[in-house]
Design a protein around this motif. Structure first.
Motif, PDB file in Angstrom:
ATOM      1  N   VAL A   1       0.884  -1.172   0.000  1.00  0.00           N
ATOM      2  CA  VAL A   1       0.000   0.000   0.000  1.00  0.00           C
ATOM      3  C   VAL A   1       0.916   1.214   0.000  1.00  0.00           C
ATOM      4  O   VAL A   1       1.633   1.451   0.970  1.00  0.00           O
ATOM      5  CB  VAL A   1      -0.917   0.004   1.239  1.00  0.00           C
ATOM      6  N   VAL A   2       0.934   1.975  -1.087  1.00  0.00           N
ATOM      7  CA  VAL A   2       1.877   3.091  -1.180  1.00  0.00           C
ATOM      8  C   VAL A   2       1.267   4.419  -0.770  1.00  0.00           C
ATOM      9  O   VAL A   2       1.978   5.367  -0.501  1.00  0.00           O
ATOM     10  CB  VAL A   2       2.493   3.217  -2.600  1.00  0.00           C
ATOM     11  N   ARG A   3      -0.067   4.499  -0.716  1.00  0.00           N
ATOM     12  CA  ARG A   3      -0.672   5.771  -0.338  1.00  0.00           C
ATOM     13  C   ARG A   3      -2.093   5.551   0.130  1.00  0.00           C
ATOM     14  O   ARG A   3      -2.855   4.809  -0.494  1.00  0.00           O
ATOM     15  CB  ARG A   3      -0.685   6.729  -1.541  1.00  0.00           C
ATOM     16  N   VAL A   4      -2.439   6.173   1.235  1.00  0.00           N
ATOM     17  CA  VAL A   4      -3.832   6.267   1.680  1.00  0.00           C
ATOM     18  C   VAL A   4      -4.035   7.734   2.014  1.00  0.00           C
ATOM     19  O   VAL A   4      -3.424   8.254   2.944  1.00  0.00           O
ATOM     20  CB  VAL A   4      -4.112   5.395   2.920  1.00  0.00           C
ATOM     21  N   ALA A   5      -4.852   8.421   1.239  1.00  0.00           N
ATOM     22  CA  ALA A   5      -4.955   9.868   1.402  1.00  0.00           C
ATOM     23  C   ALA A   5      -6.368  10.330   1.104  1.00  0.00           C
ATOM     24  O   ALA A   5      -7.118   9.680   0.373  1.00  0.00           O
ATOM     25  CB  ALA A   5      -3.981  10.584   0.471  1.00  0.00           C
ATOM     26  N   VAL A   6      -6.728  11.478   1.673  1.00  0.00           N
ATOM     27  CA  VAL A   6      -8.010  12.096   1.372  1.00  0.00           C
ATOM     28  C   VAL A   6      -7.931  12.674  -0.040  1.00  0.00           C
ATOM     29  O   VAL A   6      -6.950  13.337  -0.386  1.00  0.00           O
ATOM     30  CB  VAL A   6      -8.311  13.214   2.382  1.00  0.00           C
ATOM     31  N   ALA A   7      -8.925  12.384  -0.862  1.00  0.00           N
ATOM     32  CA  ALA A   7      -8.967  12.981  -2.200  1.00  0.00           C
ATOM     33  C   ALA A   7      -9.195  14.465  -2.039  1.00  0.00           C
ATOM     34  O   ALA A   7     -10.081  14.885  -1.281  1.00  0.00           O
ATOM     35  CB  ALA A   7     -10.073  12.354  -3.032  1.00  0.00           C
ATOM     36  N   PRO A   8      -8.406  15.314  -2.728  1.00  0.00           N
ATOM     37  CA  PRO A   8      -8.501  16.761  -2.513  1.00  0.00           C
ATOM     38  C   PRO A   8      -9.894  17.311  -2.770  1.00  0.00           C
ATOM     39  O   PRO A   8     -10.397  18.096  -2.000  1.00  0.00           O
ATOM     40  CB  PRO A   8      -7.478  17.345  -3.495  1.00  0.00           C
ATOM     41  N   GLU A   9     -10.512  16.842  -3.864  1.00  0.00           N
ATOM     42  CA  GLU A   9     -11.860  17.315  -4.176  1.00  0.00           C
ATOM     43  C   GLU A   9     -12.508  16.306  -5.092  1.00  0.00           C
ATOM     44  O   GLU A   9     -11.852  15.730  -5.949  1.00  0.00           O
ATOM     45  CB  GLU A   9     -11.794  18.667  -4.907  1.00  0.00           C
ATOM     46  N   VAL A  10     -13.788  16.122  -4.974  1.00  0.00           N
ATOM     47  CA  VAL A  10     -14.463  15.126  -5.797  1.00  0.00           C
ATOM     48  C   VAL A  10     -14.422  15.526  -7.268  1.00  0.00           C
ATOM     49  O   VAL A  10     -14.127  14.725  -8.140  1.00  0.00           O
ATOM     50  CB  VAL A  10     -15.915  14.918  -5.322  1.00  0.00           C
ATOM     51  N   VAL A  11     -14.682  16.805  -7.561  1.00  0.00           N
ATOM     52  CA  VAL A  11     -14.636  17.225  -8.960  1.00  0.00           C
ATOM     53  C   VAL A  11     -13.233  17.139  -9.522  1.00  0.00           C
ATOM     54  O   VAL A  11     -13.031  16.817 -10.683  1.00  0.00           O
ATOM     55  CB  VAL A  11     -15.170  18.663  -9.150  1.00  0.00           C
ATOM     56  N   GLY A  12     -12.233  17.405  -8.637  1.00  0.00           N
ATOM     57  CA  GLY A  12     -10.852  17.403  -9.100  1.00  0.00           C
ATOM     58  C   GLY A  12     -10.415  16.065  -9.655  1.00  0.00           C
ATOM     59  O   GLY A  12      -9.504  15.999 -10.480  1.00  0.00           O
ATOM     60  N   SER A  13     -11.049  14.988  -9.247  1.00  0.00           N
ATOM     61  CA  SER A  13     -10.553  13.682  -9.644  1.00  0.00           C
ATOM     62  C   SER A  13     -10.924  13.317 -11.074  1.00  0.00           C
ATOM     63  O   SER A  13     -10.511  12.294 -11.569  1.00  0.00           O
ATOM     64  CB  SER A  13     -11.064  12.609  -8.697  1.00  0.00           C
ATOM     65  N   THR A  14     -11.717  14.145 -11.740  1.00  0.00           N
ATOM     66  CA  THR A  14     -11.997  13.841 -13.144  1.00  0.00           C
ATOM     67  C   THR A  14     -11.211  14.744 -14.086  1.00  0.00           C
ATOM     68  O   THR A  14     -11.336  14.634 -15.280  1.00  0.00           O
ATOM     69  CB  THR A  14     -13.494  13.982 -13.455  1.00  0.00           C
ATOM     70  N   GLU A  15     -10.397  15.644 -13.519  1.00  0.00           N
ATOM     71  CA  GLU A  15      -9.606  16.548 -14.344  1.00  0.00           C
ATOM     72  C   GLU A  15      -8.146  16.117 -14.328  1.00  0.00           C
ATOM     73  O   GLU A  15      -7.561  15.967 -13.261  1.00  0.00           O
ATOM     74  CB  GLU A  15      -9.686  17.969 -13.770  1.00  0.00           C
ATOM     75  N   PRO A  16      -7.534  15.919 -15.517  1.00  0.00           N
ATOM     76  CA  PRO A  16      -6.109  15.625 -15.498  1.00  0.00           C
ATOM     77  C   PRO A  16      -5.315  16.840 -15.050  1.00  0.00           C
ATOM     78  O   PRO A  16      -5.643  17.979 -15.415  1.00  0.00           O
ATOM     79  CB  PRO A  16      -5.790  15.278 -16.955  1.00  0.00           C
ATOM     80  N   THR A  17      -4.300  16.637 -14.223  1.00  0.00           N
ATOM     81  CA  THR A  17      -3.412  17.715 -13.809  1.00  0.00           C
ATOM     82  C   THR A  17      -2.006  17.355 -14.231  1.00  0.00           C
ATOM     83  O   THR A  17      -1.502  16.305 -13.848  1.00  0.00           O
ATOM     84  CB  THR A  17      -3.459  17.923 -12.290  1.00  0.00           C
ATOM     85  N   ALA A  18      -1.393  18.185 -15.036  1.00  0.00           N
ATOM     86  CA  ALA A  18      -0.070  17.845 -15.568  1.00  0.00           C
ATOM     87  C   ALA A  18       1.030  18.594 -14.824  1.00  0.00           C
ATOM     88  O   ALA A  18       0.759  19.483 -14.061  1.00  0.00           O
ATOM     89  CB  ALA A  18      -0.002  18.179 -17.042  1.00  0.00           C
TER      90      ALA A  18
END
Lengths: 92, 92
Positions: free
Chosen positions: B75-92
């Motif tokens: 298990v390399v990461r267990v973290a709170v997702a920053p924002e629900v909408v943010g998870s559908t946007e690619p961030t480069a």
């Protein structure tokens, strides 16, 4: 040595049978607080040397053309891995 | 509605045939800069309400007992997702 992390998730409107299976198993195993689970993929791409903006752009292109199926999946993250050693340690 | 992200990767000493297949395909498709690829899993667990420390602890326990096979995976990461909408946007 640099590392780029690419996260790919099934699109929200796509049925995710793996996630559904996990979501069904969790309450039976004592984890009732999770209402929904979706399962995607995480890729770690290694490069010689630093992760330059060019490498990151290539990783994004690879993510959208090779690592994901754009019909059913979204690339949700393309990012430089913070540290190579860090990626083997769980952080809660 | 909160979301916890759990990342699971094959242990470094474990052969990863999926990653090897991707690493072999990338140079043929014009991405020669990546020397190695490993493929793991990303889970998004949703909870009603906030992600409290208790929820995060439960997610870590679930990650280590249900979402990963500790013989071959970390298990390399267990973290709170920053924002629900943010998870559908690619961030480069």
């Amino acid at each position: 040595m640099g590392r780029v992390v690419v996260d790919v998730m099934p699109k929200p409107e796509i049925l995710d049978p793996q996630g559904k299976a996990v979501a069904g198993a969790l309450p039976r195993l004592g984890f009732a607080q999770f209402t929904s689970v979706r399962q995607g993929k995480r890729f770690e791409l290694e490069v010689d040397g630093e992760v330059t903006p060019e490498v990151l752009a290539a990783a994004l292109a690879a993510a959208e053309t090779v690592l994901s199926n754009p019909v059913i999946e979204d690339v949700v993250r393309v990012a430089v891995a913070p540290e190579v050693v860090g990626s083997t340690e769980p952080t809660a």
